[in-house]
Design a protein around this motif. Sequence first.
Motif, PDB file in Angstrom:
ATOM      1  N   ASN A   1      39.204 -49.055  50.382  1.00  0.00           N
ATOM      2  CA  ASN A   1      39.227 -49.601  49.017  1.00  0.00           C
ATOM      3  C   ASN A   1      37.888 -49.531  48.297  1.00  0.00           C
ATOM      4  O   ASN A   1      37.665 -50.223  47.300  1.00  0.00           O
ATOM      5  CB  ASN A   1      39.738 -51.047  49.021  1.00  0.00           C
ATOM      6  CG  ASN A   1      41.107 -51.188  49.653  1.00  0.00           C
ATOM      7  OD1 ASN A   1      42.047 -50.491  49.261  1.00  0.00           O
ATOM      8  ND2 ASN A   1      41.216 -52.054  50.667  1.00  0.00           N
ATOM      9  N   THR A   2      36.957 -48.719  48.819  1.00  0.00           N
ATOM     10  CA  THR A   2      35.715 -48.441  48.106  1.00  0.00           C
ATOM     11  C   THR A   2      35.469 -46.943  48.094  1.00  0.00           C
ATOM     12  O   THR A   2      35.853 -46.222  49.030  1.00  0.00           O
ATOM     13  CB  THR A   2      34.498 -49.127  48.765  1.00  0.00           C
ATOM     14  OG1 THR A   2      34.388 -48.699  50.114  1.00  0.00           O
ATOM     15  CG2 THR A   2      34.619 -50.637  48.720  1.00  0.00           C
TER      16      THR A   2
ATOM     17  N   THR B   1      38.745 -50.740  44.382  1.00  0.00           N
ATOM     18  CA  THR B   1      40.121 -50.836  43.912  1.00  0.00           C
ATOM     19  C   THR B   1      40.592 -52.284  43.962  1.00  0.00           C
ATOM     20  O   THR B   1      40.037 -53.115  44.677  1.00  0.00           O
ATOM     21  CB  THR B   1      41.062 -49.991  44.786  1.00  0.00           C
ATOM     22  OG1 THR B   1      40.994 -50.468  46.134  1.00  0.00           O
ATOM     23  CG2 THR B   1      40.638 -48.524  44.761  1.00  0.00           C
TER      24      THR B   1
ATOM     25  N   THR C   1      43.177 -56.375  46.721  1.00  0.00           N
ATOM     26  CA  THR C   1      42.705 -56.836  48.034  1.00  0.00           C
ATOM     27  C   THR C   1      42.629 -58.355  48.053  1.00  0.00           C
ATOM     28  O   THR C   1      42.458 -59.008  47.019  1.00  0.00           O
ATOM     29  CB  THR C   1      41.316 -56.253  48.346  1.00  0.00           C
ATOM     30  OG1 THR C   1      40.394 -56.647  47.322  1.00  0.00           O
ATOM     31  CG2 THR C   1      41.371 -54.726  48.401  1.00  0.00           C
TER      32      THR C   1
ATOM     33  N   ASP D   1      37.975 -56.622  52.820  1.00  0.00           N
ATOM     34  CA  ASP D   1      38.967 -55.576  52.557  1.00  0.00           C
ATOM     35  C   ASP D   1      38.399 -54.429  51.736  1.00  0.00           C
ATOM     36  O   ASP D   1      39.021 -53.365  51.638  1.00  0.00           O
ATOM     37  CB  ASP D   1      40.178 -56.172  51.825  1.00  0.00           C
ATOM     38  CG  ASP D   1      40.988 -57.110  52.698  1.00  0.00           C
ATOM     39  OD1 ASP D   1      40.920 -56.963  53.932  1.00  0.00           O
ATOM     40  OD2 ASP D   1      41.672 -57.993  52.152  1.00  0.00           O
ATOM     41  N   ALA D   2      37.235 -54.627  51.138  1.00  0.00           N
ATOM     42  CA  ALA D   2      36.551 -53.562  50.402  1.00  0.00           C
ATOM     43  C   ALA D   2      35.058 -53.746  50.659  1.00  0.00           C
ATOM     44  O   ALA D   2      34.469 -54.727  50.191  1.00  0.00           O
ATOM     45  CB  ALA D   2      36.858 -53.640  48.908  1.00  0.00           C
TER      46      ALA D   2
ATOM     47  N   GLY E   1      35.729 -57.173  48.393  1.00  0.00           N
ATOM     48  CA  GLY E   1      37.161 -57.347  48.184  1.00  0.00           C
ATOM     49  C   GLY E   1      37.528 -58.699  47.598  1.00  0.00           C
ATOM     50  O   GLY E   1      36.711 -59.616  47.497  1.00  0.00           O
TER      51      GLY E   1
END
Length: 461
Positions: free
Chosen positions: A49-50, A64, A67, A72-73, A150
Amino acid sequence: MACGPSTSSTVDTPAEAGPDSIAAQSLNELVSNGTFNSGTVAPWWQGANTQLRVENALLRADVTGGTANPWDALLGQDGIPLNNAQAYTLAFTASSSTPVTVRVTVQLGVAPYTAPLDQRISLTSTAKRFTFPFTSNLGTAQGQVTFQLGGQGAFTFRLDDVSLSTEGNPLGMTSGFYVDPLSNPATWVNSHSGDSRAASIQASIASKPMARWFGNWNPDITSAVSGFVGAADAADKLPVLVAYNIPGRDCGSHSSGGAGSPDAYRAWIASFAAAIGSRPAVVVIEPDAVAQLDCLSSDTERQTRLGLLRYATEQLRDKAPNTWAYLDGGNAQWIAADVMAQRLESAGVRNIRGFSLNVSNYYTTAQSTSYGGSVNASLSSRYGYTKSFVVDTSRNGNGSNGEWCNPAGRKLGVTSQVGGGADMLLWVKVPGDSDGQCGIAPNTPAGQFDPNLALRLINGT
């Protein structure tokens, strides 16, 4: 109000100004490619997610949405060696396309992901510099720096000038705190061996580590400081010093005095720092000088004092690399925490290890650490960094009754030690040294040892 020693009551250790026994430790940079000037991302990695790229010599991370958790990122760098009990500073500049709060860690790169540093920071589109000193509680070759982005929706994160560096750690260079054989209590005991109070004062006070105060009563500040630090260094112990010579000291009260001019103070503090050199030490800088800005008559005088304090922090930073210096921050009931944070920033606290609290006062350790936390919360929200602090516990065993000048019923606090809710708990004020001709010692000048004061602190009466 700090009430340091008077000229007549201070005894200097003979000068021992030989070569420094410990070489200066230069900063050791642990992060690779922290400026991104090469245009490349490596060795920084990206998680799910990055998406990373270098743009205009900044690391750009497009995050993104969708999350739930900070991890999560994320992005980070592995292979960071960390030493147990070593002091470090993580610093970086960051911004985001929208206001967000993200997590920053220095941690173990494998389970259980122990994190000696774990901070939440608030970001906006304006780039902001963050500085976080910390002491590692683990030793590993598998450390990592992470930025956990995230749980904030979609946004763009920008990062620059990342540094993780070691600083000289005096705690790791010595075998304990230095007991001054020429402290005022020790000197009194040595010359009053037949006094019925001597054994108790020796056991409870004179045999304990405490600070030595330096000021305009030292005719040769270089010899005085070098001799004291040298004696501690020869014993493999850590000395605690107080620099107490700011012009207009104590607002003309019991401990009035100080250097005769700004130029004289700059010369004095430069010599003070140089005399410590690369030997390990702890220094408390100018008790009450920040809190007593209000007693100065004009903004020009206040700015002059702030400039002198900044100069002091710079001199200790540059000339005493293995010293942890603490700029005095008053006590828990004096100046509002947000105001104190602003003053400490203006006085240069970011240049040194941190700030000191409760010097020569009586507030409990819990009150002091709570106040220190509030000061740090203001430093973090306003300036993007926090600082370590120390607490003077020399006379806080019974807390404060609202009086500061030789009050009755006070008691010795815990002896000097690492931790206790702060970097260190220290005996900064020498127990038994008078605050001035006041309270239960109306005839004892500031800084002069009074055995009756000492005995009452021992007994809590």
